[in-house]
Design a protein around this motif. Structure first.
Motif, PDB file in Angstrom:
ATOM      1  N   GLU A 173       0.851  -1.184  -0.076  1.00 55.57           N
ATOM      2  CA  GLU A 173      -0.431   0.016   0.231  1.00 55.57           C
ATOM      3  C   GLU A 173       1.134   0.939  -0.100  1.00 55.57           C
ATOM      4  N   LEU A 174       2.185   1.744   1.040  1.00 50.35           N
ATOM      5  CA  LEU A 174       2.922   2.373   0.946  1.00 50.35           C
ATOM      6  C   LEU A 174       3.648   2.733  -0.580  1.00 50.35           C
ATOM      7  N   ASP A 175       4.038   1.302  -1.223  1.00 47.35           N
ATOM      8  CA  ASP A 175       4.943   1.623  -2.451  1.00 47.35           C
ATOM      9  C   ASP A 175       3.677   2.213  -3.458  1.00 47.35           C
ATOM     10  N   ALA A 176       2.071   1.513  -3.163  1.00 47.17           N
ATOM     11  CA  ALA A 176       1.477   2.271  -4.413  1.00 47.17           C
ATOM     12  C   ALA A 176       1.610   3.532  -4.028  1.00 47.17           C
ATOM     13  N   LEU A 177       0.835   4.514  -2.452  1.00 46.69           N
ATOM     14  CA  LEU A 177       1.276   5.661  -3.067  1.00 46.69           C
ATOM     15  C   LEU A 177       2.362   6.458  -3.410  1.00 46.69           C
ATOM     16  N   ILE A 178       4.086   5.944  -3.234  1.00 44.17           N
ATOM     17  CA  ILE A 178       4.952   6.895  -3.501  1.00 44.17           C
ATOM     18  C   ILE A 178       4.915   6.897  -4.898  1.00 44.17           C
ATOM     19  N   ASN A 179       3.800   5.404  -5.280  1.00 38.06           N
ATOM     20  CA  ASN A 179       4.276   5.587  -7.255  1.00 38.06           C
ATOM     21  C   ASN A 179       3.199   6.978  -7.875  1.00 38.06           C
ATOM     22  N   ASN A 180       1.925   7.086  -6.494  1.00 38.79           N
ATOM     23  CA  ASN A 180       1.088   7.993  -7.508  1.00 38.79           C
ATOM     24  C   ASN A 180       1.294   9.109  -7.510  1.00 38.79           C
ATOM     25  N   GLN A 181       1.062   9.631  -9.421  1.00 40.59           N
ATOM     26  CA  GLN A 181       1.177  10.593  -9.342  1.00 40.59           C
ATOM     27  C   GLN A 181       0.600  11.701  -9.256  1.00 40.59           C
ATOM     28  N   ASP A 182      -0.775  11.558  -8.593  1.00 38.59           N
ATOM     29  CA  ASP A 182      -0.881  12.740  -7.993  1.00 38.59           C
ATOM     30  C   ASP A 182       0.012  12.703  -6.821  1.00 38.59           C
ATOM     31  N   LEU A 183       0.650  11.891  -5.912  1.00 42.66           N
ATOM     32  CA  LEU A 183       1.085  12.419  -4.963  1.00 42.66           C
ATOM     33  C   LEU A 183       2.613  12.440  -5.336  1.00 42.66           C
ATOM     34  N   ALA A 184       3.097  12.769  -6.833  1.00 40.28           N
ATOM     35  CA  ALA A 184       4.665  13.154  -6.913  1.00 40.28           C
ATOM     36  C   ALA A 184       5.391  14.088  -6.196  1.00 40.28           C
ATOM     37  N   ILE A 185       4.395  15.305  -6.129  1.00 42.17           N
ATOM     38  CA  ILE A 185       5.181  16.028  -4.569  1.00 42.17           C
ATOM     39  C   ILE A 185       5.248  16.552  -3.965  1.00 42.17           C
ATOM     40  N   TYR A 186       4.646  14.948  -2.927  1.00 42.83           N
ATOM     41  CA  TYR A 186       5.179  14.698  -2.182  1.00 42.83           C
ATOM     42  C   TYR A 186       5.730  13.085  -1.740  1.00 42.83           C
ATOM     43  N   ARG A 187       6.309  13.032  -3.020  1.00 45.90           N
ATOM     44  CA  ARG A 187       7.068  11.548  -3.305  1.00 45.90           C
ATOM     45  C   ARG A 187       8.325  11.637  -2.189  1.00 45.90           C
ATOM     46  N   LYS A 188       9.094  12.170  -1.672  1.00 49.33           N
ATOM     47  CA  LYS A 188      10.061  12.629  -1.201  1.00 49.33           C
ATOM     48  C   LYS A 188       9.673  12.231   0.013  1.00 49.33           C
ATOM     49  N   THR A 189       8.332  13.091   0.529  1.00 47.74           N
ATOM     50  CA  THR A 189       8.161  12.690   1.907  1.00 47.74           C
ATOM     51  C   THR A 189       7.867  11.240   2.305  1.00 47.74           C
ATOM     52  N   LEU A 190       7.471  10.598   1.240  1.00 45.96           N
ATOM     53  CA  LEU A 190       6.659   8.981   1.494  1.00 45.96           C
ATOM     54  C   LEU A 190       7.956   8.896   1.313  1.00 45.96           C
ATOM     55  N   GLU A 191       8.979   8.873   0.955  1.00 46.31           N
ATOM     56  CA  GLU A 191      10.023   7.522   0.925  1.00 46.31           C
ATOM     57  C   GLU A 191      10.084   7.810   1.808  1.00 46.31           C
ATOM     58  N   GLU A 192      10.790   8.992   2.415  1.00 44.00           N
ATOM     59  CA  GLU A 192      11.855   9.293   3.598  1.00 44.00           C
ATOM     60  C   GLU A 192      10.575   8.202   4.405  1.00 44.00           C
ATOM     61  N   MET A 193       9.397   8.785   4.880  1.00 36.79           N
ATOM     62  CA  MET A 193       8.535   7.786   5.655  1.00 36.79           C
ATOM     63  C   MET A 193       9.226   6.064   5.636  1.00 36.79           C
ATOM     64  N   ARG A 194       9.048   5.968   4.404  1.00 39.52           N
ATOM     65  CA  ARG A 194       9.406   4.528   4.188  1.00 39.52           C
ATOM     66  C   ARG A 194      10.526   3.586   4.060  1.00 39.52           C
ATOM     67  N   SER A 308      22.573   7.993  15.304  1.00 39.26           N
ATOM     68  CA  SER A 308      22.686   9.428  14.912  1.00 39.26           C
ATOM     69  C   SER A 308      22.314   9.981  13.531  1.00 39.26           C
ATOM     70  N   LEU A 309      23.264   9.024  12.523  1.00 39.97           N
ATOM     71  CA  LEU A 309      23.462   9.212  11.133  1.00 39.97           C
ATOM     72  C   LEU A 309      22.751   9.236  10.373  1.00 39.97           C
ATOM     73  N   PHE A 310      21.899   8.865  10.549  1.00 38.82           N
ATOM     74  CA  PHE A 310      19.895   8.124  10.142  1.00 38.82           C
ATOM     75  C   PHE A 310      19.272   9.271   9.614  1.00 38.82           C
ATOM     76  N   GLY A 311      19.212  10.227  10.713  1.00 37.70           N
ATOM     77  CA  GLY A 311      17.867  11.540   9.891  1.00 37.70           C
ATOM     78  C   GLY A 311      18.706  12.078   8.537  1.00 37.70           C
ATOM     79  N   ASP A 312      20.017  12.264   9.030  1.00 41.81           N
ATOM     80  CA  ASP A 312      20.120  13.110   7.793  1.00 41.81           C
ATOM     81  C   ASP A 312      20.878  12.399   6.351  1.00 41.81           C
ATOM     82  N   ASN A 313      20.495  11.093   6.245  1.00 46.40           N
ATOM     83  CA  ASN A 313      21.110   9.820   5.655  1.00 46.40           C
ATOM     84  C   ASN A 313      22.430  10.014   5.371  1.00 46.40           C
TER      85      ASN A 313
END
Length: 648
Positions: A173-194, A308-313
């Motif tokens: 379900e999360l992958d589907a949201l990430i790849n949803n074009q209507d949510l393209a502007i929020y893709r980075k937010t969703l990828e970071e959540m994943r 500690s380093l994970f937040g900034d990747n």
């Protein structure tokens, strides 16, 4: 919510205690909330304390043209009140999306409302607190500041369900949201959540961790109260033979004394006091390290460092490369210590000699108008577009220039997305204030370019990147002044000023970073750390970093007990990496010209649109390799060579 209310603050000179631990605020500013202090990251503290005025005007007496134009943010109080009412209304609407975020349309509408609310709260908070900083004694804006803080907390609580609900979705379900074009502007937010999902626990476990959140801060709270409120130091004789009570703020004054006996007595009084509390402070530091280990294991991280380093990747190699590369170049520090010993004319160089002035004070009277002119000339290598924006900031109400009665001390850059940045100064007519001006305008133009180029979510740059733009400006100003200088005394003064930035911001912070790494690794391996163990680790690091040509006084072994940033673990390395990245940028810009400038402007415009390490890499600074630190060390070596030539 991308925004955290904040400005960059520091209670003591960072060169002395290890920098500050700011929290990120969207786009323009850095501060540890509720600390009334100042951003003076690498400035000699003696200059700060000498810049006092005998008579300070009231706010109404300061010239209008020297004040910032907060009306560009809100025209008047009724405008602020209307936006406040709108934000309160939007807070109430957020609850309507709870339980519906698996639906792409509902998730998009929720994110859109979250962004609108966050921006309103950001604008309200920034304005209220900048008005408060104009005159902190003014009750109207004291009240408005508190009102904005409460609104910030309320909005954060209203948004708190969003990330957990999204992360509760199945991977498909999360992958589907990430790849949803209507949510393209929020893709980075969703990828970071994943990306974070592997470290998010069950609802029950998360609730349990939340309940122990306040307990987890106990070590820091206890240390802070002990260090700031309860710790009392003895009296020490100053240069005039007067008995003066030693304080944290006065300590550096003693270390900067020309009288060696005064330096030595201040040094010993400081560490004798901490030595008497070694068991108590050792227990608080151990408790903080154990807390970190608990959280890293509970959240399934390989180590506290990687957590500690994970937040900034940030790859672990960035941290280890820093330590390894500085080890390789420690002979440069040894060489600088030999030069310091020669310039001071002493047979032995002691730890209490590290802040002693190497040259007689060279007074430079620089008015604000002269400072602006010099700063602009020094930034010519950055090109006409950068200079035009800089001039716009000088001319159109970005800057609040002079001290007035009740004004917040220090300096910072702040603002809200959609409006030009603001800079608070307390300008004095000296070299320090000119460096402060270019430093803060570096922050301001970073925010300007980022906000002008990126959407709201992607405009915020990380703390890992924050000090690069400001320090780059300082590096270009120093290069300009050194090339322009014809007076050997002035040149030595400038070279000393710059060399000590390398010593305190690169070498010293790296030593702190290595200390943190060692104590956490030993705890993770199941070893106990007594106060004697902590002192031995710290003393041995000082011997390693300063070399056999220096007397590493036994007293320094307890210095770990007075570094508050060991309670914000694995943070201080960012001072060394930021300084190195800025030095690398400066070298590339001065050597290559336009191609390097174009890459650098691309960095400024990137905001937080990608992970920090990638943004820097695209601009030509790869912090996953030793190269930027090597470039910084080449600059440091050149400074030492110039100083050696002047002493022949």
């Amino acid at each position: 919510m991308r925004w955290l209310p904040a400005l960059l603050s520091v209670v003591l000179p960072a060169a002395l205690i290890g920098g500050s631990a700011p929290q990120a605020k969207a786009g323009t500013s850095y501060e540890t909330p509720h600390q009334a202090a100042t951003e003076l990251l690498w400035r000699p503290y003696s200059q700060i304390r000498r810049n006092t005025m005998t008579s300070v005007p009231k706010r109404a007496e300061s010239a209008v043209e020297t004040r910032w134009k907060l009306e560009d943010l809100f025209a008047d109080q009724p405008s602020w009140d209307r936006e406040y009412a709108l934000a309160k209304e939007q807070i109430g609407k957020l609850a309507g999306f709870e339980g519906k975020l698996a639906d792409p349309a509902q998730l998009k509408a929720c994110f859109e409302l979250e962004d609108e609310l966050s921006l309103h709260v950001e604008r309200l908070y920034v304005y209220a607190n900048m008005k408060h900083h104009e005159d902190t004694a003014e009750p109207t804006f004291q009240s408005l500041s508190e009102k904005s803080k409460k609104l910030s907390v309320e909005s954060g609580e209203a948004m708190s369900y969003i990330t957990p609900e999204v992360l509760s979705l199945a991977d498909a379900e999360l992958d589907a949201l990430i790849n949803n074009q209507d949510l393209a502007i929020y893709r980075k937010t969703l990828e970071e959540m994943r990306r974070q999902k592997a470290h998010i626990l069950s609802k029950t476990e998360e609730a349990l961790l939340a309940q122990v959140g306040n307990i987890s801060q106990s070590a820091n709270t206890i240390y802070s109260m002990l260090n700031n409120a309860d710790l009392k130091f003895p009296k020490v004789k100053n240069e005039e033979g007067e008995e003066v009570e030693l304080t944290q703020g006065r300590y550096i004054q003693f270390l900067e004394s020309k009288d060696r006996e005064v330096r030595k007595n201040g040094f010993k009084a400081m560490y004798d006091t901490y030595g008497k509390l070694r068991n108590t402070i050792g227990a608080t530091l151990n408790a903080n390290v154990s807390k970190n280990v608990f959280y890293s294991r509970a959240r399934k991280y390989p180590s506290v460092l990687e957590m500690s380093l994970f937040g900034d990747n940030i790859p672990k190699e960035v941290y280890t490369n820093l330590i390894d590369t500085i080890h390789k170049h420690l002979p440069l520090m040894y060489r600088y210590m030999e030069l310091r010993k020669k310039l001071l004319g002493v047979d032995e160089l002691h730890m209490y000699d590290l802040f002693a002035p190497l040259v007689d004070e060279f007074k430079l009277d620089i008015t604000y108008e002269q400072a602006k002119t010099t700063v602009k000339e020094s930034l010519q290598p950055l090109g006409s577009d950068y200079l035009d924006v800089l001039q716009d900031g000088f001319d159109n109400g970005w800057i609040d220039v002079y001290e007035n009665e009740g004004k917040r001390n220090g300096a910072y850059s702040w603002g809200a997305y959609g409006t030009h940045p603001y800079v608070l100064l307390n300008h004095k007519d000296n070299l320090n204030s000119m460096f402060t001006l270019t430093h803060e305008m570096g922050h301001a133009l970073h925010s300007y370019y980022s906000d002008s180029t990126q959407n709201y979510r992607d405009a915020q740059y990380t703390i890992f990147l924050a000090e690069v733009a400001s320090t780059l400006n300082e590096a270009l100003l120093m290069d300009y002044l050194l090339k322009k200088s014809t007076d050997p005394k002035e040149k030595m003064y400038l070279l000393t000023y710059y060399a000590d930035q390398f010593r305190t911001t690169v070498f010293r912070q790296t030593m702190f970073a290595e200390f943190e790494k060692i104590v956490h690794e030993r705890t993770e391996a199941g070893e106990s750390l007594t106060p004697a163990d902590l002192s031995k680790i710290y003393y041995d690091l000082n011997v390693l970093y300063y070399g056999s040509g220096m007397v590493v006084d036994k007293d320094i072994e307890i210095e770990w007990a007075r570094i508050p940033h060991f309670y914000t673990s694995f943070y201080v390395y960012k001072y060394a990496t930021g300084f190195s990245a800025a030095t690398s940028f400066a070298k590339q810009i001065l050597d290559e010209g336009k191609p390097a400038v174009d890459r650098y402007l691309g960095f400024l415009k990137s905001g937080g649109s990608d992970y920090s390490i990638n943004i820097l890499k695209r601009a030509g600074v790869d912090m996953s390799t030793p190269e930027p630190i090597e470039q910084a060390m080449a600059v440091f070596e050149d400074l030492i060579s110039q100083m050696e030539q002047l002493t022949k």
